[in-house]
Design an enzyme around this catalytic site. Structure first.
Site, short mmCIF file in Angstrom:
data_model
loop_
_atom_site.label_atom_id
_atom_site.label_comp_id
_atom_site.label_asym_id
_atom_site.label_seq_id
_atom_site.Cartn_x
_atom_site.Cartn_y
_atom_site.Cartn_z
N SER A 175 -11.02 -19.44 -22.45
CA SER A 175 -9.90 -19.89 -21.61
C SER A 175 -9.83 -21.41 -21.65
CB SER A 175 -10.08 -19.41 -20.17
OG SER A 175 -11.00 -20.25 -19.51
N HIS A 201 0.83 -1.22 0.00
CA HIS A 201 0.00 0.00 0.00
C HIS A 201 0.87 1.26 0.00
CE1 HIS A 201 -4.11 -1.73 0.35
NE2 HIS A 201 -3.39 -2.78 0.71
N LEU A 245 -1.65 -12.93 -5.71
CA LEU A 245 -0.46 -13.08 -6.56
C LEU A 245 -0.66 -12.37 -7.90
CD1 LEU A 245 0.33 -16.83 -5.82
CD2 LEU A 245 1.26 -14.80 -4.72
N SER A 246 -1.72 -11.59 -7.97
CA SER A 246 -1.96 -10.74 -9.13
C SER A 246 -2.21 -11.50 -10.42
CB SER A 246 -0.79 -9.78 -9.29
OG SER A 246 -1.29 -8.53 -9.53
N SER A 247 -3.11 -12.47 -10.33
CA SER A 247 -3.48 -13.22 -11.53
C SER A 247 -4.09 -12.27 -12.57
CB SER A 247 -4.49 -14.31 -11.17
OG SER A 247 -5.61 -13.74 -10.52
N SER A 248 -4.77 -11.22 -12.13
CA SER A 248 -5.41 -10.31 -13.08
C SER A 248 -4.37 -9.53 -13.88
CB SER A 248 -6.34 -9.34 -12.34
OG SER A 248 -5.62 -8.63 -11.36
N ASP A 289 1.82 -4.11 -9.37
CA ASP A 289 1.70 -5.48 -9.86
C ASP A 289 2.13 -5.61 -11.32
OD1 ASP A 289 0.62 -5.73 -7.37
OD2 ASP A 289 -1.45 -5.79 -8.06
#
Ligand code: GLA
Length: 387
Positions: A72, A39, A130-133, A177
Site C-alpha cells: 500500500s 441492520h 464508511l466501509s473502507s474494507s 456496503d
C-alpha cells in the site's frame, strides 16, 4: 489511508518503482454512507446507502504464476506475499485480508484467478463506518473481473465480496456496503431490496436543497468481526424463528403488538428496530422522490433513536455527535453503518454548517473524547476502471 489520494499517473509510477513493471490498469471503488436502513440487509429488508467521493484505488498487474504481492502507499515495509494455493481463512493481517479474501472467494466459486502484483491507495478512513474494507474489495474484484474476462455481473460481485467477508475475513456482514460501492451513481442513493438485490437509483442531492451532509467520524474504531454485530444478527434470527417467518422482512409494523407477546423483551426490541427501520427506508424513498432531502430529517432522527434504544448499537460518542448536531441546526442526524463506533451523519443547512462543526468539536473536547473528523460527502459514482 492517505489524506490526499495519489493521481493515477503517480500511482502507476510508484507501482513501476516497486515492482519493476507497469500495472495493467488502475481500478477505483468508493466507500459508502448509509443514509438509512441499518441492520436490515441481512434480514432481507431495505437499505438506502450511497457511494461517497472517497475511494480505494488499486494498480494491478497479472503475474505468470500463483504468487500474490500486496503493497500500500501508506507505510508498509515491502510487499506482503501469499500463494494462491495456500490462502487460509482468517490468517491474513491488516488490509491484506481484503484483496486475499476476494481472490479466495473467486477461487471458491470455481473461477480461475491469476497471481497478481497490487498497489493500494485509499482515502476512505478505516474503522469509521464508511466501509473502507468493501471499497478495497470492490476495487480488487472489478480489476479481476476485467483482467480475467470472468464476466461477473454486479450481483455476482456483491455475493463474492460477501463471501470474502464472511468466509475469509471472518465478519458476518450483509450485502449493503458492496452494493453501494459497485452500484453507486453521482447524485443518487441506491435503494436496494436485499431480498432479490433489485436496485433503484433515488435522487439525493443536498446542494439544490441548501443542505450538506456532514460525516462526523467519532474515531471510536470498531470491527464487525467482533462479537456485537454477530450477536445482533443472532437475535434477529431468533426473532424470525419464533415468529415463524423466513426473515424479519416479512414482519410489518402492524404485527408488532402481537410479536411483543411472543418474544422475550430484548429480542422484541431488536425485532422492533428492524421492522420499523424497514418502514423508515420506504418512507424516506417516498419523501425524497416527492419532496427532496429537506423532508427526511425526522426519519433520520427516529432511526438513530431506534438504534440507540432498541438495537443498542450506538455509543456515547455517536449519541453526543447526533445530539449536538441537532441542537445546533442539523435537520436530522443518525449514526451510520454497523455501529459500536464509527461515524454519524448530520443533514445540515449550509448556513448552519460552521456552527454544527464547531459545536461538535467543542462538545467532544468538553467530554474528554478524541477530536472527531468532520467532513462533507455527496453521492459519487460506483466502482470503475480509471487508467
Ligand atoms: C455493516 C455491514 C452491512 C450492514 C451494516 C449495518 O456495514 O457490512 O452489511 O449490515 O453494517 O446496516
Amino acid at each position: 489511508m492517505n489524506a490526499a489520494p495519489f493521481r493515477p499517473e503517480e500511482l502507476a509510477a510508484r507501482f513501476q518503482r516497486e515492482y519493476g513493471a507497469a500495472p495493467d490498469g488502475i481500478w477505483q471503488a468508493p466507500g459508502r454512507v448509509n443514509l438509512i436502513g441499518e441492520h436490515t440487509d441481512y434480514n432481507e429488508g431495505f437499505v438506502l446507502p450511497f457511494a461517497i467521493d472517497r475511494t480505494a484505488r488499486v494498480a494491478v498487474r497479472v503475474r505468470g504464476d500463483l504468487q500474490v504481492r500486496l503493497l500500500s502507499t501508506y507505510g508498509d515495509q515491502g510487499p506482503a506475499s501469499a500463494n494462491l494455493n495456500q490462502l487460509e481463512p482468517e490468517s491474513a493481517k491488516g488490509w491484506t485480508k481484503y484483496p486475499l479474501g476476494v481472490l479466495w472467494a473467486l477461487r471458491e466459486a470455481g473461477i480461475t484467478v491469476p497471481g497478481i502484483d497490487l498497489l493500494l491507495d485509499s482515502d476512505v478512513p478505516p474503522g469509521a463506518g464508511l466501509s473502507s474494507s468493501h471499497a478495497i474489495e470492490c476495487a480488487v474484484i472489478s480489476a479481476l473481473n476485467d483482467l480475467t474476462s470472468a464476466g461477473l455481473t454486479a450481483q455476482d460481485m456483491v455475493l463474492a465480496t460477501q463471501r470474502a467477508e464472511n468466509g475469509f475475513v471472518g465478519a458476518p456482514t450483509g450485502i449493503m456496503d458492496q452494493s453501494a460501492s459497485l452500484r453507486g451513481a453521482e447524485g443518487h442513493a441506491v435503494f436496494l431490496d436485499c431480498r432479490d438485490q433489485n436496485a433503484t437509483l433515488v435522487p439525493f442531492e443536498t446542494g439544490p436543497a441548501g443542505l450538506v451532509l456532514l460525516v462526523i467520524d467519532t474515531k471510536v474504531s470498531h470491527s464487525h468481526a467482533d462479537g456485537g454485530y454477530a450477536s445482533r444478527r443472532a437475535s434477529c434470527q431468533l426473532g424470525a424463528e419464533v415468529l415463524g417467518v423466513g426473515a424479519l422482512r416479512d414482519v410489518q409494523v402492524g404485527d408488532l403488538p402481537e410479536a411483543s407477546g411472543l418474544l422475550d423483551e430484548t429480542t422484541f426490541r431488536r425485532v422492533r428496530h428492524v421492522v420499523t427501520e424497514n418502514d423508515r427506508v420506504l418512507q424516506t424513498v417516498e419523501r425524497l422522490e416527492a419532496e427532496g432531502p429537506s423532508a427526511i430529517g425526522l426519519l433520520l432522527d427516529a432511526s438513530h433513536a431506534s438504534m440507540r434504544d432498541d438495537f443498542e448499537i450506538s455509543c456515547p460518542e455517536l449519541d453526543l455527535a447526533v445530539e449536538t448536531a441537532r441542537a445546533h441546526g442539523a435537520i436530522g442526524a443518525r449514526m451510520t453503518g454497523g455501529g459500536f463506533g464509527g461515524a454519524a451523519i448530520a443533514l445540515t443547512p449550509v448556513e448552519a454548517e460552521p456552527e454544527v462543526r464547531s459545536a461538535v468539536v467543542r462538545a467532544f473536547a468538553r467530554a474528554g473524547y478524541r477530536e472527531p473528523g468532520i467532513f462533507t460527502v455527496s453521492p459519487a459514482p460506483g466502482a470503475r476502471r480509471i487508467a
